[in-house]
Write an enzyme that holds these catalytic residues in place. Sequence first.
Site, PDB file in Angstrom:
ATOM      1  N   GLU A 174       0.752  -1.241  -0.030  1.00  0.00           N
ATOM      2  CA  GLU A 174      -0.038  -0.002  -0.009  1.00  0.00           C
ATOM      3  C   GLU A 174       0.820   1.240  -0.011  1.00  0.00           C
ATOM      4  OE1 GLU A 174      -3.021  -0.036  -0.531  1.00  0.00           O
ATOM      5  OE2 GLU A 174      -3.350  -2.122  -0.345  1.00  0.00           O
TER       6      GLU A 174
ATOM      7  N   ASP B  20       3.890  -4.007  -5.897  1.00  0.00           N
ATOM      8  CA  ASP B  20       4.472  -5.316  -5.376  1.00  0.00           C
ATOM      9  C   ASP B  20       6.055  -4.914  -5.379  1.00  0.00           C
ATOM     10  OD1 ASP B  20       2.102  -6.472  -4.655  1.00  0.00           O
ATOM     11  OD2 ASP B  20       2.145  -7.786  -6.614  1.00  0.00           O
TER      12      ASP B  20
END
Length: 422
Positions: A278, A362
């Site tokens: 996040e 990611d």
Amino acid sequence: MHTFTLVFILALILSTLAQLWLANRHIRHITAHRSQVPDDFATQIDLSAHQKAADYTCAKVRLSFPGILLHAGLLLVLTLGGGLEWLSSFWHAWFSDPLWHGMVLIFSTIALLSIVEIPFNYYRTFVIEQQYGFNKMTPAMFFADLAKQYVLGALLGAPLLLAVLWLMEKTGENWWLYTWLVWIGFNLFLLAVYPNWIAPLFNKFSPLENETLKTRIEALLQKCGFESSGLFVMDGSRRSSHGNAYFTGFGKTKRIVFFDTLLNRLEAGEIEAVLAHELGHFKRRHVVKRIVLSFAISLLFLWVLGYLMQQSWFYEALGVQVASVPSTAMALLLFFLVMPVFTFLLQPLSSIYSRKHEFEADEYAAKQASAADMIRALVKLYQDNAATLTPDPLHSAFYDSHPPAAIRVAHLKKLISTGAAA
């Protein structure tokens, strides 16, 4: 038949058939792979969990079939069937002022479409979600949430709609530019007030109390240069056993929110990896980029609407006879009702853009935390949320903002093998 009427009918048929075809492909693809767990997940997810995810996904997709057909039918009734014209005439007897007539016309149409959705949402919650062990809501809570949504929508939406209709009526040919500026201000206002005023209407938020985890997260935030107004836990388990985490707000209202179900399921390192993902969205400025893109698209749409509302054929071809052109409220209503019919086939472009951001987040998580922990967290989240590991690629390209699990895990493993992960 008017040329645009024919274009609209063909576009509606095409988009409806495409949605049904994609849904059917998705079910067939999942069913064909139901009997075996994909090799990359065979050691972590057992066959029963894989089959549960397959059946759960197919049940949700099957529910979409009547919804797709009903939406297409309602759109035809409201437009070519004369529904909007009847509503306009009905309200004209009560409200002669163009602004208030436009307000009640638009709100009554939205209310009609919302009411039609209630049985589907109820079935999804109390049949499908209940059957697969996710639902924790009661009927009383379900309808209380609906009431809050409608009241909140009216309180926030009415002033915005009134302002838009007034600008369309009073500010001349450049109304779309002024409306766009108001739209930007309204969205930024929502982002600012959502964490402290809107979200608590539906869920309870409490500070993160696990000191060990809190210390670990604060160290990650400091490492990443992220300042937050607090770490909060949301009582998501009151409504569902699904888990998630997210950022909300901006500036001094930024906060990090964890579902209590996520904290109960993941290990500390896995929670850190999810948070690092996040944070990757924040560090790569994905939220800002998406906001800017949405504002640019809204400007384009308003400009197109500004042209169409001056054309008498736009109303007539969609089954509405207006006394004068432009007819502001009717043009606004028609445009946003039929626009999805013409833009449906462009949906993969949005998915491609969103997936690019997910891969970048990611990659950031793999450098700031542990790629291995990220993989374990993803597998647990897919399992706990009963998300299918074998989606149909084409259906996924249209509807999924995140890459399929297999592709996402393979990408993380590649980062590990190439030394690009911490």
